[in-house]
Each structure stands twice: as structure tokens, then as C-alpha cells.
Design a protein around this motif. Structure first.
Motif, PDB file in Angstrom:
ATOM      1  N   CYS A  43      -2.406  29.500  -7.255  1.00 39.46           N
ATOM      2  CA  CYS A  43      -3.005  28.655  -8.280  1.00 39.46           C
ATOM      3  C   CYS A  43      -4.005  27.704  -7.618  1.00 39.46           C
ATOM      4  O   CYS A  43      -3.713  27.101  -6.586  1.00 39.46           O
ATOM      5  CB  CYS A  43      -1.922  27.867  -9.000  1.00 39.46           C
ATOM      6  SG  CYS A  43      -2.583  26.774 -10.266  1.00 39.46           S
ATOM      7  N   CYS A  48      -0.571  21.780  -8.507  1.00 37.99           N
ATOM      8  CA  CYS A  48       0.300  22.721  -9.235  1.00 37.99           C
ATOM      9  C   CYS A  48       1.758  22.522  -8.816  1.00 37.99           C
ATOM     10  O   CYS A  48       2.072  22.468  -7.628  1.00 37.99           O
ATOM     11  CB  CYS A  48      -0.138  24.154  -8.954  1.00 37.99           C
ATOM     12  SG  CYS A  48       0.917  25.381  -9.746  1.00 37.99           S
ATOM     13  N   SER A  50       4.262  24.527 -10.140  1.00 37.26           N
ATOM     14  CA  SER A  50       5.098  25.678 -10.525  1.00 37.26           C
ATOM     15  C   SER A  50       5.732  26.352  -9.313  1.00 37.26           C
ATOM     16  O   SER A  50       6.713  27.079  -9.456  1.00 37.26           O
ATOM     17  CB  SER A  50       4.275  26.689 -11.330  1.00 37.26           C
ATOM     18  OG  SER A  50       3.305  27.267 -10.510  1.00 37.26           O
ATOM     19  N   CYS A  70      -2.546  29.015 -12.931  1.00 41.97           N
ATOM     20  CA  CYS A  70      -1.332  29.712 -13.367  1.00 41.97           C
ATOM     21  C   CYS A  70      -0.876  29.310 -14.767  1.00 41.97           C
ATOM     22  O   CYS A  70      -0.095  30.017 -15.390  1.00 41.97           O
ATOM     23  CB  CYS A  70      -0.204  29.484 -12.349  1.00 41.97           C
ATOM     24  SG  CYS A  70       0.481  27.810 -12.405  1.00 41.97           S
ATOM     25  N   CYS A  74      -2.384  23.573 -15.554  1.00 40.04           N
ATOM     26  CA  CYS A  74      -3.165  23.627 -14.314  1.00 40.04           C
ATOM     27  C   CYS A  74      -4.655  23.802 -14.612  1.00 40.04           C
ATOM     28  O   CYS A  74      -5.504  23.249 -13.914  1.00 40.04           O
ATOM     29  CB  CYS A  74      -2.663  24.762 -13.416  1.00 40.04           C
ATOM     30  SG  CYS A  74      -1.104  24.343 -12.610  1.00 40.04           S
TER      31      CYS A  74
HETATM   32 ZN   LIG Z   1      -0.629  26.140 -11.318  1.00 40.87          ZN
END
Ligand SMILES: [Zn+2]
Length: 308
Positions: A43, A48, A50, A70, A74
Motif C-alpha cells: 500500500c 497504512c 492494515s 489497499c 488509504c
Molecule cells: Zn493501506
């Protein structure tokens, strides 16, 4: 009538306005595309959160400024970051101090003091009209000489519209900007150099934005009035890429709105530049982000931002 309201009445233009209170959580998700680079890619949002979870995200798009994101959150973070960067970029504003046209023509010996005086008086009495036009109207000089003087005033070339092919130029500058800011793309040389014409004064902000978006080197110049308007009208009569217009009161709602457009469209590539108080987002349907794409292979989003 505001610029956007005027343009909202034009065919082939969609207007969408997002209230500043809109929340990031109302993003929609879109189905998967051809493959899942998320399995191998990262990403592009530096913040980010995640982590390894992004491996399970079934999406290969969107791609914004060359980076895959992603999730809608984001994407919005990346757009917000890009917007802030555009705001901090040095302004390419028009330099206000230029020799007045009449004085320049006088110094060159192209008009007399009497002719300049008469033209200025006529302009003042009418309360309108450009000095160059008054000089031509009073037969003190001709249009070619006025155009030459404008070129000297702006230290730029005088451009001609020879071999003008408007069909090839419709995706260089969005129609709204052509009409609102008075620019005329004339031709592209060797696929690298764009000749951009202006009638009275150059617009370095517009030229810089077009260069950034297309990757073309932009050569700005003056085009004589009798060629400029007919050529621009011909161009405006052609089919342009779809343009979505929007207004935002400040940077945060603008980032939300632009990110939402990206999430809806899921572009294979997209890019954003600032053009005066607009952000110009261009989204490509294909991975090859051509400098001068065909009109149906991209969609533009033009977002005016009140606080820019
Ligand atoms: Zn992300």
C-alpha cells in the motif's frame, strides 16, 4: 453566475457536490479487476495500518500518483497528502510588472506619441477595449505589430496556428480551463513539446499544470486575436474527455470528494495537479497513462476549493 454553475449547464458535464460533513466511512467498494497486485505489492499510504491484512484485499486498483492503495481510507490519506503538497508548492503566478504595451510600442518606434495619446483617450472614453485593439481601430498600427509587441512584453514567441488539428488536442487541457482561462493548445511536436497559445497574456500557472499532468514540455506564446478565437471555437466544438465538476469549501472535504471519485472509478492510474483554485484529477482506464490520451480513455475531475 459562478463558473461551476455556468458549466453545470453544459452538456457532457456532470456536477457533483459533496458536503463538507461527509464521512470517510461512506465509501463504496468495487469488485476485483484482473489480478491482485496486493499479494505482491505494498500500500502506497505511508500511514497504512492494515499490515498483513492487506494481503486479503481483493483489489488491484486504484492507482493514484503511481501508487496502489489497499482501502478507501488509504486512498483518502494519499489524496490528502498530495493536496497538501500541491498547496505548499511554489506558486507560478503571473509577474505583475511588465512594460505597458503602449509604452513598449512607442519605444520601438511603432507608434507615435500622438497615436498613443489618441488611443488611450478613446479607450478611456469608451470605458472598455484593449489598447492594442484601439490602436488598430484608429489605424495607428496593424494586428501583426500589436501581436509582436505582446510577444516582446511577455518575452515569448508569437505562435501561428499552422497545421492545426484540434481533434488531437482535446485531452491536453480540460474544456473548462480552456474556456475559463483562455488558453489554446496549438500542436505537439515530436510527442514531447506542446505549443500553448494565449491571446493577451501568458498564464504560467496553467502552463505548469498542463506540463505536470501531461509530462510534455510546454512552450507558451502569443497568438494573434484573429487566429486565436476561431481556433479555440473549433477546439471547443470537439469531443472532450468526460469531466466531473465539484466544489469544496476547503482541503479536507476536497480530499474526501476526490478520493471518493477515485474509489468509484478504480483507475489503473491517476494523477492530480493544481490549476489556480482548482484541483485537476485525471483518471486513466488503462495502465498506460498516455500524455495525450484519447478522449474516452480518461475521466477528469475538476474540484474548485474555496480556501486554496
Ligand atoms: Zn493501506
Amino acid at each position: 453566475m459562478s463558473l461551476l454553475k455556468h458549466w453545470s449547464n453544459q452538456p457532457s458535464v456532470n456536477v457533483e457536490a459533496v458536503p463538507s460533513s461527509a464521512l470517510a466511512s461512506d465509501f463504496g467498494s468495487t469488485p476485483n479487476r484482473l489480478f491482485r497486485p496486493s499479494l505482491i505489492g505494498q500500500c502506497a499510504n505511508q500511514g497504512c495500518r492494515s499490515g498483513w491484512l492487506h494481503l486479503f484485499r481483493k483489489r488491484s486498483t486504484p492507482v493514484f500518483q503511481g501508487g496502489w492503495t489497499c482501502s478507501p481510507e488509504c486512498t483518502e490519506a494519499r489524496v490528502q497528502w498530495a493536496l497538501g503538497r500541491e498547496r505548499r508548492a511554489p506558486a507560478h503566478e503571473i509577474h505583475p510588472h511588465r512594460i505597458p504595451l503602449g509604452l513598449l510600442m512607442l519605444e520601438q518606434g511603432w507608434i507615435t506619441r500622438r497615436q498613443l495619446h489618441d488611443a488611450l483617450q478613446a479607450q478611456r472614453a469608451a470605458g472598455s477595449g484593449r489598447l492594442g485593439d484601439w490602436l488598430v481601430r484608429q489605424r495607428a498600427t496593424d494586428e501583426a505589430t500589436v501581436t509582436r509587441a505582446l510577444g516582446l512584453q511577455w518575452s515569448c514567441p508569437v505562435l501561428a496556428n499552422e497545421a492545426y488539428d484540434p481533434v488531437a488536442l482535446t485531452s491536453v487541457v480540460p474544456r473548462l480551463f480552456l474556456d475559463a482561462f483562455g488558453a489554446l493548445p496549438l500542436r505537439i511536436a515530436a510527442g514531447k513539446l506542446l505549443y500553448l497559445g494565449f491571446e493577451q497574456c501568458l498564464d504560467p500557472v496553467l502552463a505548469f499544470a498542463v506540463g505536470s499532468m501531461t509530462g510534455l514540455r510546454v512552450e507558451s506564446g502569443i497568438v494573434c486575436s484573429s487566429q486565436f478565437r476561431p481556433a479555440l471555437d473549433r477546439l471547443l466544438g470537439e469531443k472532450f474527455p468526460e469531466a466531473q465538476l465539484a466544489e469544496a469549501v476547503s482541503e479536507v472535504p476536497a480530499a474526501h470528494l476526490l478520493a471518493r471519485s477515485i474509489e468509484r472509478f478504480q483507475p489503473m492510474n491517476s494523477k492530480m495537479v493544481r490549476m489556480h483554485n482548482f484541483m485537476w484529477l485525471r483518471m486513466w482506464r488503462s495502465r498506460e497513462a498516455d500524455s495525450v490520451p484519447s478522449s474516452d480513455s480518461v475521466v477528469d475531475v475538476l474540484c474548485s476549493i474555496g480556501a486554496l
